[in-house]
Motif scaffolding. Sequence first.
Motif, mmCIF file in Angstrom:
data_model
loop_
_atom_site.group_PDB
_atom_site.id
_atom_site.type_symbol
_atom_site.label_atom_id
_atom_site.label_comp_id
_atom_site.label_asym_id
_atom_site.label_seq_id
_atom_site.Cartn_x
_atom_site.Cartn_y
_atom_site.Cartn_z
ATOM 1 N N SER A 19 0.653 -1.130 0.267
ATOM 2 C CA SER A 19 0.289 0.052 0.221
ATOM 3 C C SER A 19 0.894 1.215 -0.087
ATOM 4 C CB SER A 19 -1.264 0.511 1.007
ATOM 5 O OG SER A 19 -1.456 1.279 1.414
ATOM 6 N N ALA A 20 1.876 1.103 0.608
ATOM 7 C CA ALA A 20 2.621 2.656 0.955
ATOM 8 C C ALA A 20 3.757 2.715 -0.514
ATOM 9 C CB ALA A 20 3.821 2.416 2.150
ATOM 10 N N PHE A 21 3.816 1.929 -0.949
ATOM 11 C CA PHE A 21 4.949 1.907 -2.273
ATOM 12 C C PHE A 21 4.257 2.143 -3.358
ATOM 13 C CE2 PHE A 21 9.455 -0.510 -2.371
ATOM 14 C CZ PHE A 21 9.196 0.195 -1.205
ATOM 15 N N GLY A 22 2.358 2.463 -3.517
ATOM 16 C CA GLY A 22 1.347 2.261 -3.955
ATOM 17 C C GLY A 22 1.195 3.806 -4.435
ATOM 18 N N MET A 23 1.113 4.382 -3.209
ATOM 19 C CA MET A 23 1.208 5.990 -2.721
ATOM 20 C C MET A 23 2.324 6.612 -3.115
ATOM 21 S SD MET A 23 -0.650 6.077 1.118
ATOM 22 C CE MET A 23 -0.536 4.949 1.938
ATOM 23 N N ALA A 24 3.376 5.288 -3.151
ATOM 24 C CA ALA A 24 4.813 6.205 -3.477
ATOM 25 C C ALA A 24 4.887 6.144 -5.069
ATOM 26 C CB ALA A 24 6.234 5.496 -3.672
ATOM 27 N N LEU A 25 4.242 5.250 -6.280
ATOM 28 C CA LEU A 25 3.531 5.551 -6.940
ATOM 29 C C LEU A 25 2.718 6.666 -7.950
ATOM 30 C CD1 LEU A 25 3.979 1.743 -8.523
ATOM 31 C CD2 LEU A 25 5.489 3.595 -9.053
ATOM 32 N N ARG A 26 2.082 6.904 -6.613
ATOM 33 C CA ARG A 26 0.983 8.009 -6.839
ATOM 34 C C ARG A 26 1.743 8.859 -7.125
ATOM 35 N NH1 ARG A 26 -3.700 7.180 -3.381
ATOM 36 N NH2 ARG A 26 -4.345 5.605 -5.398
ATOM 37 N N ALA A 27 2.549 9.556 -6.226
ATOM 38 C CA ALA A 27 3.331 10.532 -5.850
ATOM 39 C C ALA A 27 3.897 10.699 -7.323
ATOM 40 C CB ALA A 27 3.558 10.615 -4.591
ATOM 41 N N ILE A 28 4.929 9.686 -7.466
ATOM 42 C CA ILE A 28 6.056 9.788 -8.498
ATOM 43 C C ILE A 28 5.371 10.389 -9.524
ATOM 44 C CG2 ILE A 28 7.688 8.342 -10.166
ATOM 45 C CD1 ILE A 28 8.201 6.845 -7.559
ATOM 46 N N GLY A 29 3.942 9.646 -9.979
ATOM 47 C CA GLY A 29 3.571 10.491 -11.123
ATOM 48 C C GLY A 29 3.040 11.407 -11.129
ATOM 49 N N HIS A 30 3.068 11.721 -10.063
ATOM 50 C CA HIS A 30 2.520 13.184 -9.791
ATOM 51 C C HIS A 30 3.990 14.652 -10.131
ATOM 52 C CE1 HIS A 30 -1.690 13.382 -9.682
ATOM 53 N NE2 HIS A 30 -1.748 12.840 -9.272
ATOM 54 N N GLY A 31 5.468 14.181 -9.849
ATOM 55 C CA GLY A 31 6.518 14.548 -10.302
ATOM 56 C C GLY A 31 7.480 14.825 -8.868
ATOM 57 N N ARG A 32 6.507 14.224 -7.682
ATOM 58 C CA ARG A 32 7.163 14.644 -6.220
ATOM 59 C C ARG A 32 8.001 13.587 -6.292
ATOM 60 N NH1 ARG A 32 1.571 15.274 -3.900
ATOM 61 N NH2 ARG A 32 1.010 17.327 -4.712
ATOM 62 N N LYS A 33 8.877 13.506 -5.220
ATOM 63 C CA LYS A 33 10.469 12.966 -5.346
ATOM 64 C C LYS A 33 9.775 12.641 -3.650
ATOM 65 C CE LYS A 33 15.477 13.177 -3.979
ATOM 66 N NZ LYS A 33 16.514 13.890 -3.550
ATOM 67 N N VAL A 34 9.957 11.091 -3.965
ATOM 68 C CA VAL A 34 9.809 10.030 -2.585
ATOM 69 C C VAL A 34 11.082 9.382 -2.287
ATOM 70 C CG1 VAL A 34 9.018 7.851 -2.318
ATOM 71 C CG2 VAL A 34 7.931 9.965 -3.478
ATOM 72 N N SER A 35 10.934 9.304 -0.706
ATOM 73 C CA SER A 35 12.171 8.668 -0.109
ATOM 74 C C SER A 35 11.673 7.375 1.123
ATOM 75 C CB SER A 35 13.050 9.791 0.779
ATOM 76 O OG SER A 35 13.778 8.922 1.319
ATOM 77 N N VAL A 36 11.740 6.023 0.319
ATOM 78 C CA VAL A 36 11.590 4.866 0.971
ATOM 79 C C VAL A 36 12.865 4.708 1.963
ATOM 80 C CG1 VAL A 36 10.402 2.813 1.232
ATOM 81 C CG2 VAL A 36 9.675 4.393 -0.305
ATOM 82 N N ILE A 37 12.411 4.600 3.427
ATOM 83 C CA ILE A 37 13.466 3.383 4.278
ATOM 84 C C ILE A 37 12.837 2.655 4.884
ATOM 85 C CG2 ILE A 37 15.171 3.590 5.800
ATOM 86 C CD1 ILE A 37 13.713 6.965 4.468
ATOM 87 N N GLN A 38 14.073 1.007 4.688
ATOM 88 C CA GLN A 38 12.963 -0.187 5.265
ATOM 89 C C GLN A 38 13.659 0.007 6.488
ATOM 90 O OE1 GLN A 38 12.714 -2.649 2.004
ATOM 91 N NE2 GLN A 38 10.418 -1.756 1.526
ATOM 92 N N PHE A 39 12.870 -0.088 7.414
ATOM 93 C CA PHE A 39 13.465 -0.962 8.631
ATOM 94 C C PHE A 39 13.901 -2.474 8.840
ATOM 95 C CE2 PHE A 39 12.748 3.706 8.949
ATOM 96 C CZ PHE A 39 13.661 4.424 9.226
ATOM 97 N N ILE A 40 13.202 -3.017 8.407
ATOM 98 C CA ILE A 40 13.495 -4.248 9.187
ATOM 99 C C ILE A 40 14.273 -5.171 7.543
ATOM 100 C CG2 ILE A 40 11.845 -6.627 9.705
ATOM 101 C CD1 ILE A 40 12.891 -5.098 11.909
#
Length: 175
Positions: A19-40
């Motif tokens: 779900s979170a990665f889906g929101m990342a793709l949505r943001a990228i589709g609108h030209g936004r920069k995304v940073s994902v930090i995975q903790f486990i």
Amino acid sequence: MASKRILIITGDGKGKTTSAFGMALRAIGHGRKVSVIQFIKHDGGYGEVAALRRFPEAEVVCSGLGFTPKQPDSPQWEKHRAAALSGWELARQRMADDETSVIILDEFFYPVRYGLIDENEAREAIESLPDGKTLIMTGRNAPESLTALADTVSSIGCVCHALQQGIPAQEGFEY
């Protein structure tokens, strides 16, 4: 400038990271920069990580070492703590960075719950999130102190899971 958004995806069901990665793709589709930090999770061939890394607007950092020992006296605990703190430092940098508009802290609640990242420090940093930023946090058992800060909290429940039926994790579905 847009107001800040704080979203939490929690629960014992499958699909929080997806779900979170889906929101990342949505943001990228609108030209936004995304940073994902995975903790486990660590660089272990996860399909969603490989896919997101194909986009120049996306940064994915796997700061985890696998599942975290629950006790500080575990021989591996300090290594997990150092990895979590490294990811947390990067997260704080991205939360303050003018260019990054979406920050995803995947499986964030494990290191908070086990004391690898101080819960009060996390709460203070999240409270200070600048306007125009979206912070998405995932993981089981979201602490009440953090859910109280969120404008959106979704809980994904597990009705049944393939692993419970003896079906092993499959590439393209579970990783």
